[in-house]
Motif scaffolding. Structure first.
Motif, PDB file in Angstrom:
ATOM      1  N   PRO A   7       3.634  -8.930  -3.172  1.00  0.00           N
ATOM      2  CA  PRO A   7       4.858  -8.809  -3.900  1.00  0.00           C
ATOM      3  C   PRO A   7       5.313 -10.277  -4.052  1.00  0.00           C
ATOM      4  O   PRO A   7       4.585 -11.262  -3.759  1.00  0.00           O
ATOM      5  N   ASN A   8       6.297 -10.245  -4.960  1.00  0.00           N
ATOM      6  CA  ASN A   8       7.151 -11.490  -5.325  1.00  0.00           C
ATOM      7  C   ASN A   8       7.913 -11.957  -4.002  1.00  0.00           C
ATOM      8  O   ASN A   8       8.795 -11.342  -3.744  1.00  0.00           O
ATOM      9  N   THR A   9       7.308 -12.921  -3.343  1.00  0.00           N
ATOM     10  CA  THR A   9       8.135 -13.528  -2.517  1.00  0.00           C
ATOM     11  C   THR A   9       8.520 -14.992  -2.585  1.00  0.00           C
ATOM     12  O   THR A   9       8.755 -15.809  -1.474  1.00  0.00           O
ATOM     13  N   ASP A  10       8.694 -15.427  -3.848  1.00  0.00           N
ATOM     14  CA  ASP A  10       9.157 -16.573  -4.294  1.00  0.00           C
ATOM     15  C   ASP A  10      10.265 -17.223  -3.599  1.00  0.00           C
ATOM     16  O   ASP A  10      10.450 -18.389  -3.145  1.00  0.00           O
ATOM     17  N   SER A  11      11.204 -16.054  -3.172  1.00  0.00           N
ATOM     18  CA  SER A  11      12.650 -16.454  -2.700  1.00  0.00           C
ATOM     19  C   SER A  11      12.409 -16.620  -1.098  1.00  0.00           C
ATOM     20  O   SER A  11      13.554 -17.042  -0.423  1.00  0.00           O
ATOM     21  N   LEU A  12      11.241 -16.341  -0.541  1.00  0.00           N
ATOM     22  CA  LEU A  12      11.066 -16.247   0.968  1.00  0.00           C
ATOM     23  C   LEU A  12      10.502 -17.706   1.327  1.00  0.00           C
ATOM     24  O   LEU A  12       9.790 -18.146   0.399  1.00  0.00           O
ATOM     25  N   SER A  13      10.585 -18.185   2.564  1.00  0.00           N
ATOM     26  CA  SER A  13       9.886 -19.445   3.095  1.00  0.00           C
ATOM     27  C   SER A  13       8.284 -19.172   3.224  1.00  0.00           C
ATOM     28  O   SER A  13       7.798 -17.970   3.196  1.00  0.00           O
ATOM     29  N   ASP A  14       7.746 -20.049   2.785  1.00  0.00           N
ATOM     30  CA  ASP A  14       6.366 -20.156   2.543  1.00  0.00           C
ATOM     31  C   ASP A  14       5.811 -20.132   4.177  1.00  0.00           C
ATOM     32  O   ASP A  14       4.565 -19.642   4.537  1.00  0.00           O
ATOM     33  N   ALA A  15       6.507 -20.688   4.928  1.00  0.00           N
ATOM     34  CA  ALA A  15       6.178 -20.913   6.569  1.00  0.00           C
ATOM     35  C   ALA A  15       6.753 -19.720   7.268  1.00  0.00           C
ATOM     36  O   ALA A  15       7.566 -19.884   7.986  1.00  0.00           O
ATOM     37  N   ALA A  16       6.507 -18.233   6.706  1.00  0.00           N
ATOM     38  CA  ALA A  16       6.809 -17.301   7.395  1.00  0.00           C
ATOM     39  C   ALA A  16       5.943 -16.170   7.600  1.00  0.00           C
ATOM     40  O   ALA A  16       4.821 -16.217   6.913  1.00  0.00           O
ATOM     41  N   TYR A  17       6.115 -15.336   8.573  1.00  0.00           N
ATOM     42  CA  TYR A  17       5.152 -14.262   8.735  1.00  0.00           C
ATOM     43  C   TYR A  17       5.996 -12.907   8.958  1.00  0.00           C
ATOM     44  O   TYR A  17       6.926 -12.879   8.973  1.00  0.00           O
ATOM     45  N   VAL A  18       5.118 -11.810   8.844  1.00  0.00           N
ATOM     46  CA  VAL A  18       5.620 -10.492   8.973  1.00  0.00           C
ATOM     47  C   VAL A  18       4.543  -9.777  10.224  1.00  0.00           C
ATOM     48  O   VAL A  18       3.589 -10.195  10.235  1.00  0.00           O
ATOM     49  N   ILE A  19       4.989  -8.913  10.640  1.00  0.00           N
ATOM     50  CA  ILE A  19       4.257  -8.156  11.694  1.00  0.00           C
ATOM     51  C   ILE A  19       4.286  -6.660  11.227  1.00  0.00           C
ATOM     52  O   ILE A  19       5.065  -6.187  10.860  1.00  0.00           O
ATOM     53  N   GLY A  20       2.980  -6.258  11.493  1.00  0.00           N
ATOM     54  CA  GLY A  20       2.704  -4.926  11.383  1.00  0.00           C
ATOM     55  C   GLY A  20       2.189  -4.268  12.512  1.00  0.00           C
ATOM     56  O   GLY A  20       0.958  -4.910  12.844  1.00  0.00           O
ATOM     57  N   ILE A  21       2.562  -3.235  13.051  1.00  0.00           N
ATOM     58  CA  ILE A  21       1.853  -2.575  14.201  1.00  0.00           C
ATOM     59  C   ILE A  21       1.657  -1.008  14.053  1.00  0.00           C
ATOM     60  O   ILE A  21       2.243  -0.427  13.313  1.00  0.00           O
ATOM     61  N   ASP A  22       0.413  -0.716  14.314  1.00  0.00           N
ATOM     62  CA  ASP A  22       0.050   0.951  14.336  1.00  0.00           C
ATOM     63  C   ASP A  22      -0.282   1.294  15.717  1.00  0.00           C
ATOM     64  O   ASP A  22      -1.212   0.951  16.142  1.00  0.00           O
ATOM     65  N   ALA A  23       0.467   1.987  16.281  1.00  0.00           N
ATOM     66  CA  ALA A  23       0.336   2.248  17.805  1.00  0.00           C
ATOM     67  C   ALA A  23       0.243   3.748  17.991  1.00  0.00           C
ATOM     68  O   ALA A  23       0.956   4.706  17.453  1.00  0.00           O
ATOM     69  N   GLY A  24      -0.959   4.118  18.317  1.00  0.00           N
ATOM     70  CA  GLY A  24      -1.362   5.603  18.753  1.00  0.00           C
ATOM     71  C   GLY A  24      -1.276   6.068  20.230  1.00  0.00           C
ATOM     72  O   GLY A  24      -0.896   5.346  20.805  1.00  0.00           O
ATOM     73  N   GLY A  25      -1.981   7.097  20.495  1.00  0.00           N
ATOM     74  CA  GLY A  25      -2.023   7.723  21.920  1.00  0.00           C
ATOM     75  C   GLY A  25      -3.055   6.741  22.566  1.00  0.00           C
ATOM     76  O   GLY A  25      -2.914   6.564  23.796  1.00  0.00           O
ATOM     77  N   THR A  26      -4.219   6.135  21.954  1.00  0.00           N
ATOM     78  CA  THR A  26      -5.102   5.442  22.852  1.00  0.00           C
ATOM     79  C   THR A  26      -5.349   3.803  22.429  1.00  0.00           C
ATOM     80  O   THR A  26      -5.834   3.391  23.214  1.00  0.00           O
ATOM     81  N   HIS A  27      -4.747   3.595  21.225  1.00  0.00           N
ATOM     82  CA  HIS A  27      -4.691   2.106  20.756  1.00  0.00           C
ATOM     83  C   HIS A  27      -3.752   1.681  20.226  1.00  0.00           C
ATOM     84  O   HIS A  27      -2.845   2.357  19.512  1.00  0.00           O
ATOM     85  N   THR A  28      -3.244   0.508  20.406  1.00  0.00           N
ATOM     86  CA  THR A  28      -2.389  -0.111  19.660  1.00  0.00           C
ATOM     87  C   THR A  28      -2.917  -1.382  18.919  1.00  0.00           C
ATOM     88  O   THR A  28      -3.640  -2.358  19.601  1.00  0.00           O
ATOM     89  N   ARG A  29      -2.598  -1.415  17.707  1.00  0.00           N
ATOM     90  CA  ARG A  29      -3.155  -2.701  16.545  1.00  0.00           C
ATOM     91  C   ARG A  29      -1.938  -3.411  16.140  1.00  0.00           C
ATOM     92  O   ARG A  29      -1.039  -2.905  15.525  1.00  0.00           O
ATOM     93  N   CYS A  30      -2.095  -4.730  15.997  1.00  0.00           N
ATOM     94  CA  CYS A  30      -1.187  -5.516  15.611  1.00  0.00           C
ATOM     95  C   CYS A  30      -1.890  -6.430  14.518  1.00  0.00           C
ATOM     96  O   CYS A  30      -2.715  -6.909  14.624  1.00  0.00           O
ATOM     97  N   ALA A  31      -1.137  -6.539  13.288  1.00  0.00           N
ATOM     98  CA  ALA A  31      -1.698  -7.506  12.324  1.00  0.00           C
ATOM     99  C   ALA A  31      -0.484  -8.474  12.113  1.00  0.00           C
ATOM    100  O   ALA A  31       0.887  -8.143  11.911  1.00  0.00           O
ATOM    101  N   LEU A  32      -0.561  -9.771  11.960  1.00  0.00           N
ATOM    102  CA  LEU A  32       0.172 -10.868  11.578  1.00  0.00           C
ATOM    103  C   LEU A  32      -0.186 -11.271  10.022  1.00  0.00           C
ATOM    104  O   LEU A  32      -1.507 -11.727   9.732  1.00  0.00           O
ATOM    105  N   ALA A  33       0.728 -11.315   9.400  1.00  0.00           N
ATOM    106  CA  ALA A  33       0.379 -11.791   7.810  1.00  0.00           C
ATOM    107  C   ALA A  33       1.385 -12.511   7.275  1.00  0.00           C
ATOM    108  O   ALA A  33       2.589 -12.592   7.637  1.00  0.00           O
ATOM    109  N   THR A  34       0.837 -13.278   6.321  1.00  0.00           N
ATOM    110  CA  THR A  34       1.624 -14.203   5.474  1.00  0.00           C
ATOM    111  C   THR A  34       2.592 -13.409   4.562  1.00  0.00           C
ATOM    112  O   THR A  34       2.044 -12.311   4.095  1.00  0.00           O
ATOM    113  N   LEU A  35       3.535 -13.945   3.768  1.00  0.00           N
ATOM    114  CA  LEU A  35       4.086 -13.081   2.860  1.00  0.00           C
ATOM    115  C   LEU A  35       3.579 -13.144   1.572  1.00  0.00           C
ATOM    116  O   LEU A  35       3.945 -12.445   0.643  1.00  0.00           O
TER     117      LEU A  35
END
Length: 340
Positions: A7-35
């Protein structure tokens, strides 16, 4: 699907990250992504759904810590957690666990918590609205609109539903194997495959002799017909319900060899999942909206084939396949930051 929509993230810091987590009954997975949508870190943990025996706080913390290792936690500016069981009944517990795991790693603010159902849909399509059919540890179908569940069928957990899930298929497979062993059911290769998968080679080797030596007596003790079923019961009841999911692929493999009992279980699983779709479909306002398949049962195998055929007959087009759920959650986190 690890690539995220940028997406357009020009207004947000370049040195920033977001977290995404998908957590089920047997596994939890996490992704760290830049903007800009680049996934730069990944982590995993055990299942986080308390309804399946998981410890959500520990599971989320474990995956978060691994994914964010080596970065400044203050640079994480947003996160979306998709967690199995995060509907109305389980939401307070899982929101609290998410906040504790988040703050324990020094990140400010707090993550947004959604059900894993919405995350599964987001991982398979950029569309805002459509249907997701899921069959992993849990099972059901839902109409999704802008990240919210408009209507849902099943997904009620192993005690009250989840028909068609890996756990349900596994449980039906074990029941069929036990019924064949004690003479109540139809003979099936599951009576051989299921105990091998549940107990392992070492335990099966211990149970294989026709007689056991009675310690100190010098006499043989005949092995009773209940020895193997009792070993199965001990294994099943001694583990969290979600572990029955590992028998699902055993049942599917047996069905592919033509075993009639396994074939019946597979067909019934697919019928339940298509029934879920029929139940939620009236809430779908756009008949051309995408349908996404999610979960281990629907990524391949006989159940997936039957469900795909049924969906193509209903909608006139092939369903999409869900991608990486953690990446889908990160995509949602970026979008929500931009929209804020």
């Amino acid at each position: 699907m690890m690539d995220l929509v940028s997406p357009n993230t020009d207004s947000l810091s370049d040195a920033a990250y977001v977290i995404g987590i998908d957590a089920g009954g047997t596994h939890t997975r996490c992704a760290l992504a830049t903007l800009d949508g680049t996934v730069v870190g990944a982590g995993k943990g055990p299942g986080a759904n308390p309804n399946s025996g998981g410890d959500p706080e520990t599971a989320l913390f474990t995956a978060l810590r691994e994914a964010t290792d080596g970065i400044d936690p203050t640079c994480v500016i947003g996160g979306v957690f998709g967690i199995a069981g995060a509907g109305a009944a389980g939401r307070p517990t899982l929101v609290s666990a998410s906040q504790k795991a988040w703050s324990a790693l020094g990140m400010s603010g707090e993550p947004e918590v959604f059900t894993d159902i919405a995350i599964n849909f987001a991982s398979g399509t950029p569309a805002a609205t459509g249907i997701v059919v899921f069959a992993g540890t849990g099972a059901g179908a839902a109409v999704i609109q802008d990240g919210e569940i408009i209507r849902r069928a099943d997904g009620y957990g192993y005690l009250l539903g989840d028909e068609g899930s890996a756990v349900w298929i596994g449980r039906e497979g074990v029941k069929a194997a036990l019924s064949a062993m004690d003479g109540r059911g139809t003979p099936t290769i599951l009576s051989d495959l299921v105990p091998r998968a549940l107990l392992g080679a070492a335990v099966m080797a211990e149970l294989s002799p026709r007689h056991l030596v009675l310690a100190g007596s010098g006499h043989d003790l005949p092995v009773g017909p209940s020895l193997l079923p009792q070993a199965i019961l001990k294994e099943v009841y001694g583990k969290p319900p979600a572990t029955l999911g590992r028998i699902g692929p055993v049942v599917s493999a047996a069905a592919e060899t033509g075993d009639p009992v396994a074939t019946r279980i597979v067909q019934e699983a697919a019928d339940w999942l298509l029934m879920d779709v029929d139940a939620v479909r009236p809430a779908l306002t756009d008949p051309c909206a995408p349908v996404v398949l999610a979960g281990s049962v629907l990524t391949g195998g006989p159940v997936a084939e039957i469900v795909r055929t049924g969906l193509e007959a209903r909608f006139g087009t092939a369903p999409a396949l869900a991608g990486d759920g953690a990446a889908g959650a990160a995509r949602m986190a970026i979008r929500r930051l931009v929209a804020a």
